[in-house]
Design a protein around this motif. Structure first.
Motif, PDB file in Angstrom:
ATOM      1  N   THR A   1       0.870  -1.168   0.000  1.00 55.70           N
ATOM      2  CA  THR A   1       0.000   0.000   0.000  1.00 55.70           C
ATOM      3  C   THR A   1       0.910   1.221   0.000  1.00 55.70           C
ATOM      4  OG1 THR A   1      -1.716  -1.172   1.233  1.00 55.70           O
ATOM      5  CG2 THR A   1      -1.861   1.219   1.186  1.00 55.70           C
ATOM      6  N   PHE A   2       0.831   1.989  -1.073  1.00 57.29           N
ATOM      7  CA  PHE A   2       1.797   3.055  -1.349  1.00 57.29           C
ATOM      8  C   PHE A   2       1.087   4.399  -1.312  1.00 57.29           C
ATOM      9  CE2 PHE A   2       4.245   5.845  -4.047  1.00 57.29           C
ATOM     10  CZ  PHE A   2       5.568   5.474  -3.848  1.00 57.29           C
ATOM     11  N   GLY A   3       1.637   5.343  -0.558  1.00 55.41           N
ATOM     12  CA  GLY A   3       1.059   6.672  -0.457  1.00 55.41           C
ATOM     13  C   GLY A   3       1.828   7.685  -1.292  1.00 55.41           C
ATOM     14  N   LEU A   4       1.130   8.376  -2.185  1.00 56.28           N
ATOM     15  CA  LEU A   4       1.715   9.461  -2.971  1.00 56.28           C
ATOM     16  C   LEU A   4       1.204  10.761  -2.365  1.00 56.28           C
ATOM     17  CD1 LEU A   4       3.487  10.079  -5.472  1.00 56.28           C
ATOM     18  CD2 LEU A   4       1.377  10.130  -6.818  1.00 56.28           C
ATOM     19  N   LEU A   5       2.083  11.480  -1.669  1.00 56.08           N
ATOM     20  CA  LEU A   5       1.661  12.600  -0.834  1.00 56.08           C
ATOM     21  C   LEU A   5       2.246  13.914  -1.327  1.00 56.08           C
ATOM     22  CD1 LEU A   5       2.280  10.958   2.661  1.00 56.08           C
ATOM     23  CD2 LEU A   5       0.253  10.770   1.189  1.00 56.08           C
ATOM     24  N   GLY A   6       1.657  14.992  -0.843  1.00 56.23           N
ATOM     25  CA  GLY A   6       2.165  16.316  -1.169  1.00 56.23           C
ATOM     26  C   GLY A   6       1.079  17.355  -0.985  1.00 56.23           C
ATOM     27  N   PRO A   7       1.455  18.633  -0.859  1.00 54.86           N
ATOM     28  CA  PRO A   7       0.447  19.693  -0.744  1.00 54.86           C
ATOM     29  C   PRO A   7      -0.302  19.881  -2.055  1.00 54.86           C
ATOM     30  CG  PRO A   7       2.649  20.632  -0.959  1.00 54.86           C
ATOM     31  CD  PRO A   7       2.827  19.147  -0.831  1.00 54.86           C
ATOM     32  N   ASN A   8      -1.331  20.712  -2.026  1.00 56.02           N
ATOM     33  CA  ASN A   8      -2.067  21.017  -3.254  1.00 56.02           C
ATOM     34  C   ASN A   8      -1.111  21.573  -4.303  1.00 56.02           C
ATOM     35  OD1 ASN A   8      -4.532  20.277  -2.136  1.00 56.02           O
ATOM     36  ND2 ASN A   8      -4.961  22.328  -1.381  1.00 56.02           N
ATOM     37  N   GLY A   9      -1.242  21.072  -5.536  1.00 59.02           N
ATOM     38  CA  GLY A   9      -0.396  21.547  -6.619  1.00 59.02           C
ATOM     39  C   GLY A   9       0.968  20.902  -6.674  1.00 59.02           C
ATOM     40  N   ALA A  10       1.177  19.841  -5.892  1.00 58.62           N
ATOM     41  CA  ALA A  10       2.503  19.201  -5.858  1.00 58.62           C
ATOM     42  C   ALA A  10       2.772  18.336  -7.079  1.00 58.62           C
ATOM     43  CB  ALA A  10       2.630  18.345  -4.596  1.00 58.62           C
TER      44      ALA A  10
ATOM     45  N   LEU B   1       5.819  14.529  -2.627  1.00 54.90           N
ATOM     46  CA  LEU B   1       6.127  15.468  -3.710  1.00 54.90           C
ATOM     47  C   LEU B   1       5.925  16.900  -3.242  1.00 54.90           C
ATOM     48  CD1 LEU B   1       4.224  13.834  -6.733  1.00 54.90           C
ATOM     49  CD2 LEU B   1       6.579  13.416  -6.009  1.00 54.90           C
ATOM     50  N   ASN B   2       6.707  17.803  -3.796  1.00 52.10           N
ATOM     51  CA  ASN B   2       6.462  19.228  -3.637  1.00 52.10           C
ATOM     52  C   ASN B   2       6.983  19.932  -4.877  1.00 52.10           C
ATOM     53  OD1 ASN B   2       5.539  21.574  -2.400  1.00 52.10           O
ATOM     54  ND2 ASN B   2       7.526  21.998  -1.478  1.00 52.10           N
ATOM     55  N   GLN B   3       6.120  20.763  -5.488  1.00 57.63           N
ATOM     56  CA  GLN B   3       6.467  21.487  -6.707  1.00 57.63           C
ATOM     57  C   GLN B   3       6.986  20.533  -7.794  1.00 57.63           C
ATOM     58  OE1 GLN B   3       9.139  24.602  -5.469  1.00 57.63           O
ATOM     59  NE2 GLN B   3       7.529  25.725  -4.402  1.00 57.63           N
ATOM     60  N   GLY B   4       6.355  19.371  -7.877  1.00 55.24           N
ATOM     61  CA  GLY B   4       6.663  18.426  -8.939  1.00 55.24           C
ATOM     62  C   GLY B   4       7.895  17.578  -8.724  1.00 55.24           C
ATOM     63  N   ARG B   5       8.570  17.739  -7.579  1.00 55.24           N
ATOM     64  CA  ARG B   5       9.787  16.970  -7.306  1.00 55.24           C
ATOM     65  C   ARG B   5       9.591  16.061  -6.106  1.00 55.24           C
ATOM     66  NH1 ARG B   5      12.434  22.100  -8.514  1.00 55.24           N
ATOM     67  NH2 ARG B   5      13.722  21.886 -10.398  1.00 55.24           N
ATOM     68  N   VAL B   6      10.345  14.960  -6.075  1.00 52.39           N
ATOM     69  CA  VAL B   6      10.321  14.057  -4.935  1.00 52.39           C
ATOM     70  C   VAL B   6      11.182  14.655  -3.819  1.00 52.39           C
ATOM     71  CG1 VAL B   6      10.972  11.777  -4.076  1.00 52.39           C
ATOM     72  CG2 VAL B   6       9.959  12.010  -6.356  1.00 52.39           C
ATOM     73  N   ARG B   7      10.572  14.825  -2.639  1.00 49.04           N
ATOM     74  CA  ARG B   7      11.301  15.364  -1.491  1.00 49.04           C
ATOM     75  C   ARG B   7      11.702  14.269  -0.514  1.00 49.04           C
ATOM     76  NH1 ARG B   7      13.307  20.218  -2.895  1.00 49.04           N
ATOM     77  NH2 ARG B   7      11.679  21.548  -3.769  1.00 49.04           N
ATOM     78  N   ALA B   8      10.936  13.212  -0.446  1.00 49.63           N
ATOM     79  CA  ALA B   8      11.279  12.076   0.415  1.00 49.63           C
ATOM     80  C   ALA B   8      10.572  10.849  -0.132  1.00 49.63           C
ATOM     81  CB  ALA B   8      10.855  12.332   1.861  1.00 49.63           C
ATOM     82  N   SER B   9      11.215   9.689  -0.015  1.00 45.41           N
ATOM     83  CA  SER B   9      10.621   8.457  -0.524  1.00 45.41           C
ATOM     84  C   SER B   9      11.214   7.272   0.214  1.00 45.41           C
ATOM     85  CB  SER B   9      10.882   8.326  -2.032  1.00 45.41           C
ATOM     86  OG  SER B   9      10.157   7.232  -2.577  1.00 45.41           O
ATOM     87  N   GLY B  10      10.353   6.332   0.583  1.00 44.03           N
ATOM     88  CA  GLY B  10      10.821   5.135   1.273  1.00 44.03           C
ATOM     89  C   GLY B  10       9.752   4.565   2.172  1.00 44.03           C
ATOM     90  N   SER B  11      10.101   3.558   2.942  1.00 44.39           N
ATOM     91  CA  SER B  11       9.153   2.964   3.876  1.00 44.39           C
ATOM     92  C   SER B  11       8.943   3.904   5.050  1.00 44.39           C
ATOM     93  CB  SER B  11       9.672   1.609   4.372  1.00 44.39           C
ATOM     94  OG  SER B  11      10.782   1.792   5.231  1.00 44.39           O
TER      95      SER B  11
END
Length: 338
Positions: free
Chosen positions: A63-72, A237-247
């Motif tokens: 189960t994978f979460g793709l997160l970020g603020p609005n417009g990310a 994600l923030n501003q279209g870029r990956v800021r953190a990724s992992g378990s």
């Protein structure tokens, strides 16, 4: 088996998947590499880089979460995964194949953030239409429609026009169509949108059951407590870029960040001392809830409470939560993207 027992079994099975199936050795269901999307907006063709070199992998049973603020760039990324829009560059592999195969796409279920449904149809008619589009037989459509409406809690409204439904009920219809053909991969954009607390819990239980069956889930949500309960891995994600990724296990800082004490019989002297030491103090139901930062402050406070004769009811360590990680990486990100 009762509903409570089935949920408990699903959760237990999901825990087994955590330790056994979901890991670096599990097959890749979705692989995204250097994904970019540039839009040109308006008369002057203003350049907008919505997604800028995104990479992530989703494995079977995860189960994978793709997160970020609005417009990310979350929804833009999802639309590229589903071929609703095309990437400017980069690659997407679904079930170890390039996008484009109708058979591969049929193994995916999708719930958009704002499901579009035909207002003049009732749930049975709408799901029958969706089933026909997916190539299901009439017998399959009848059986699955009955089962899925029961499962999402809409059996009582199966003959009502969807146009009369509340936002939460419409969201359940959207979830029902995503689950109808029993897809191997579920892509859910804000699945809790419009749901009350009872509805959110119900949907979480459904998703836990899907995962217990071995399904793979990719979801976005601004309700981070739900993400923390459901997800194994996240990409922020923030501003279209990956800021953190992992378990979550590796991303969330393991050390104790703060400790909450519940106290009774606290003297005014002890209260003043706790406040002077920087503790956050709240009174609730005749008890004092004291929040302290770090191990040293906690040890000092416990010793002072014992000396003062206060009664210690609870000592609860609190580690970093997903919300803190989100704020650290998405709201106030580091200057150099990860």
């Amino acid at each position: 088996m009762s509903s409570t027992e089935s949920i408990a079994a699903a959760s237990e099975h999901a825990s087994t998947l955590d330790s056994e199936a979901v890991g670096e050795t599990a097959p890749k269901v979705l692989e995204v590499q250097e994904l970019k999307k540039t839009f040109f907006i308006g008369f002057f063709r203003k350049r907008v880089e919505a997604v800028r070199g995104v990479n992530f992998t989703v494995r079977q049973g995860e189960t994978f979460g793709l997160l970020g603020p609005n417009g990310a760039g979350k929804t833009t990324t999802i639309k590229m995964l589903l071929r609703l829009i095309y990437p400017t560059s980069g690659s997407i592999r679904l079930f170890d194949q390039a996008l484009g195969s109708r058979i591969v796409q049929s193994r995916t279920g999708y719930l958009p953030e704002n499901p579009y449904v035909y207002d003049y149809l009732n749930p049975i008619e709408f799901l029958d239409l969706c089933g026909r589009l997916m190539g299901m037989s009439a017998a399959q459509r009848r059986t699955r429609t009955t089962d899925i409406l029961e499962r999402v809690g809409l059996s009582h409204a199966k003959d009502r026009r969807i146009g009369k439904f509340s936002k939460g009920m419409t969201q359940r219809v959207g979830l029902a169509q995503a689950l109808l053909h029993e897809p191997e991969l579920l892509i859910l954009d804000e699945p809790m949108s419009g749901l009350d607390p009872v509805g959110r819990r119900h949907v979480r239980e459904i998703l836990a059951e899907e995962r217990a069956k071995g399904r793979t889930l990719l979801l976005t949500s601004h309700i981070l407590s739900d993400v923390e309960m459901l997800c194994d891995h996240v990409t922020i994600l923030n501003q279209g870029r990956v800021r953190a990724s992992g378990s979550l296990q590796t991303l969330l800082r393991p050390e104790v960040r703060r400790v909450e004490l519940t106290l009774e019989h606290v003297s005014s002297t002890l209260l003043e001392w706790l406040i002077s030491e920087g503790a956050t103090v709240q009174e609730q139901d005749g008890r004092l809830r004291v929040t302290l930062e770090g191990d040293e402050d906690t040890q000092r406070a416990l010793q002072q409470c014992i000396q003062d004769g206060a009664r210690i009811i609870d000592v609860i360590p609190q580690r970093e939560r997903l919300e803190e990680l989100f704020i650290r990486e998405a709201i106030d990100p580091p200057s150099t993207p990860r």
